[in-house]
Design a protein around this motif. Sequence first.
Motif, PDB file in Angstrom:
ATOM      1  N   ARG A  76      -4.646  85.103 121.247  1.00 48.90           N
ATOM      2  CA  ARG A  76      -4.525  83.946 122.130  1.00 48.90           C
ATOM      3  C   ARG A  76      -3.658  84.266 123.349  1.00 48.90           C
ATOM      4  O   ARG A  76      -4.001  83.902 124.484  1.00 48.90           O
ATOM      5  CB  ARG A  76      -3.927  82.766 121.356  1.00 48.90           C
ATOM      6  N   ALA A  77      -2.530  84.936 123.130  1.00 48.62           N
ATOM      7  CA  ALA A  77      -1.611  85.232 124.225  1.00 48.62           C
ATOM      8  C   ALA A  77      -2.257  86.139 125.272  1.00 48.62           C
ATOM      9  O   ALA A  77      -2.144  85.896 126.481  1.00 48.62           O
ATOM     10  CB  ALA A  77      -0.343  85.878 123.672  1.00 48.62           C
ATOM     11  N   HIS A 130       6.212  85.518 121.821  1.00 49.94           N
ATOM     12  CA  HIS A 130       7.375  85.450 120.950  1.00 49.94           C
ATOM     13  C   HIS A 130       8.135  84.137 121.073  1.00 49.94           C
ATOM     14  O   HIS A 130       9.000  83.841 120.244  1.00 49.94           O
ATOM     15  CB  HIS A 130       8.332  86.607 121.274  1.00 49.94           C
ATOM     16  N   GLY A 131       7.833  83.367 122.120  1.00 49.32           N
ATOM     17  CA  GLY A 131       8.539  82.116 122.337  1.00 49.32           C
ATOM     18  C   GLY A 131       9.754  82.293 123.237  1.00 49.32           C
ATOM     19  O   GLY A 131      10.271  83.400 123.396  1.00 49.32           O
ATOM     20  N   CYS A 177       3.130  81.853 120.225  1.00 52.17           N
ATOM     21  CA  CYS A 177       2.266  81.750 119.051  1.00 52.17           C
ATOM     22  C   CYS A 177       2.501  80.402 118.363  1.00 52.17           C
ATOM     23  O   CYS A 177       3.662  80.003 118.155  1.00 52.17           O
ATOM     24  CB  CYS A 177       2.566  82.891 118.081  1.00 52.17           C
ATOM     25  N   PRO A 178       1.443  79.692 117.999  1.00 51.93           N
ATOM     26  CA  PRO A 178       1.623  78.400 117.321  1.00 51.93           C
ATOM     27  C   PRO A 178       2.461  78.490 116.043  1.00 51.93           C
ATOM     28  O   PRO A 178       3.134  77.520 115.678  1.00 51.93           O
ATOM     29  CB  PRO A 178       0.180  77.978 117.006  1.00 51.93           C
ATOM     30  N   LEU A 179       2.447  79.647 115.384  1.00 49.02           N
ATOM     31  CA  LEU A 179       3.239  79.787 114.166  1.00 49.02           C
ATOM     32  C   LEU A 179       4.723  79.954 114.480  1.00 49.02           C
ATOM     33  O   LEU A 179       5.580  79.567 113.688  1.00 49.02           O
ATOM     34  CB  LEU A 179       2.724  80.964 113.330  1.00 49.02           C
ATOM     35  N   VAL A 180       5.027  80.521 115.631  1.00 48.18           N
ATOM     36  CA  VAL A 180       6.414  80.574 116.095  1.00 48.18           C
ATOM     37  C   VAL A 180       6.860  79.167 116.490  1.00 48.18           C
ATOM     38  O   VAL A 180       7.976  78.736 116.164  1.00 48.18           O
ATOM     39  CB  VAL A 180       6.576  81.557 117.270  1.00 48.18           C
ATOM     40  N   ASN A 185      -8.054  81.094 114.180  1.00 42.83           N
ATOM     41  CA  ASN A 185      -8.317  81.115 115.617  1.00 42.83           C
ATOM     42  C   ASN A 185      -7.446  80.056 116.284  1.00 42.83           C
ATOM     43  O   ASN A 185      -7.496  78.884 115.923  1.00 42.83           O
ATOM     44  CB  ASN A 185      -9.789  80.825 115.907  1.00 42.83           C
ATOM     45  N   PHE A 186      -6.632  80.486 117.244  1.00 43.99           N
ATOM     46  CA  PHE A 186      -5.765  79.559 117.963  1.00 43.99           C
ATOM     47  C   PHE A 186      -6.313  79.392 119.377  1.00 43.99           C
ATOM     48  O   PHE A 186      -6.272  80.334 120.171  1.00 43.99           O
ATOM     49  CB  PHE A 186      -4.333  80.084 118.022  1.00 43.99           C
ATOM     50  N   PRO A 187      -6.837  78.231 119.712  1.00 47.36           N
ATOM     51  CA  PRO A 187      -7.425  78.043 121.045  1.00 47.36           C
ATOM     52  C   PRO A 187      -6.380  78.057 122.152  1.00 47.36           C
ATOM     53  O   PRO A 187      -5.219  77.707 121.933  1.00 47.36           O
ATOM     54  CB  PRO A 187      -8.097  76.671 120.940  1.00 47.36           C
TER      55      PRO A 187
END
Length: 335
Positions: A26-27, A84-85, A106-109, A311-313
């Motif tokens: 995504r990034a 990495h945020g 990242c959405p998980l970060v 999948n992260f849009p």
Amino acid sequence: MSAIASKPTLTLRLCDPRGFCAGVDRAIQIVVLALKKYGAPVYVRHEIVHNRYVVDGLRDMGAVFVKELDEIPDDGQPVVFSAHGVPKSVPAAAAERAMLYLDATCPLVSKVHKQAILHVKRGRHVILIGHRGHPEVIGTMGQLQPGTVSLIETVDDVAAFDPADPAALGFVTQTTLSLDDTAAIVAALQAKFPQMVAPSSESICYATTNRQEAVKASAPGSDLFLIVGAPNSSNSKRLVEVAERAGSTRGVLVQGPQDIPFDVLGTKDCVVGMSAGASAPEVLVDAIITALKERFTVSIELVQTAEENENFPVMRTLRDVPLTGADMAFVNGEG
């Protein structure tokens, strides 16, 4: 005897999953799409992901990498924040300058950020398990007010940690840590602070977990384990450690074919494991396999321990931008 027949045999245990995760994909896609939509330059604060091949490829397309926002002129071009945020102060500074910014965190970060903020809202002091100085750790700590979060790196740090209120603690972790090391730190914290509250869901991301489990399955009895990744990639360095702990004679971090320690393998038959960190493109894996085949008769054993379909849009403002086949190959790590 032919040259091919005279080559020693190399059994390559190739891990699956390996390489790009959904957050990295995504990034990279955000930077490529921004270049398509806004034209060059597109500024990127810090490395978008920790991989030189990816960074150099994006730079060739027109991305300009900077350390801080004050290096960016007021030219109206967008800036992308890395996967990495970033601390809250960064988008605030961009907004103050009326900069167009695209957050590729990242959405998980981002989920870890939210979990840490929730701990504070519920009156808990936050323990962040992670590596000092890593961009993700800086970004997570930067979501909170000074004095509300403490960094724990090792089990020894737990022994020295003396919070004001041992009954009001909550923890989160960096997403790219060693599963085993983190479990030991959490166990030590729970033994010392039994009322400590865990995050609502696992902080270590699915990709880190899956890649470590595949390496664990592949490592026993291998003469060498190659991890494709960058020296500043936390998840890649953890894979090297996991390989050696799981039974490989030696684990080595390689950025490309030039780093393969052929002297370790010699000219005997051997077993080699290979995986790639979450920011390492598949094109580098392919190049290493080609280099191995030049010296060995290679047979590949795929060691699959999980399937990944995440999948992260990207953000809505970029979803209608078309990409060429070459663009998609780069985004997917294939060229």
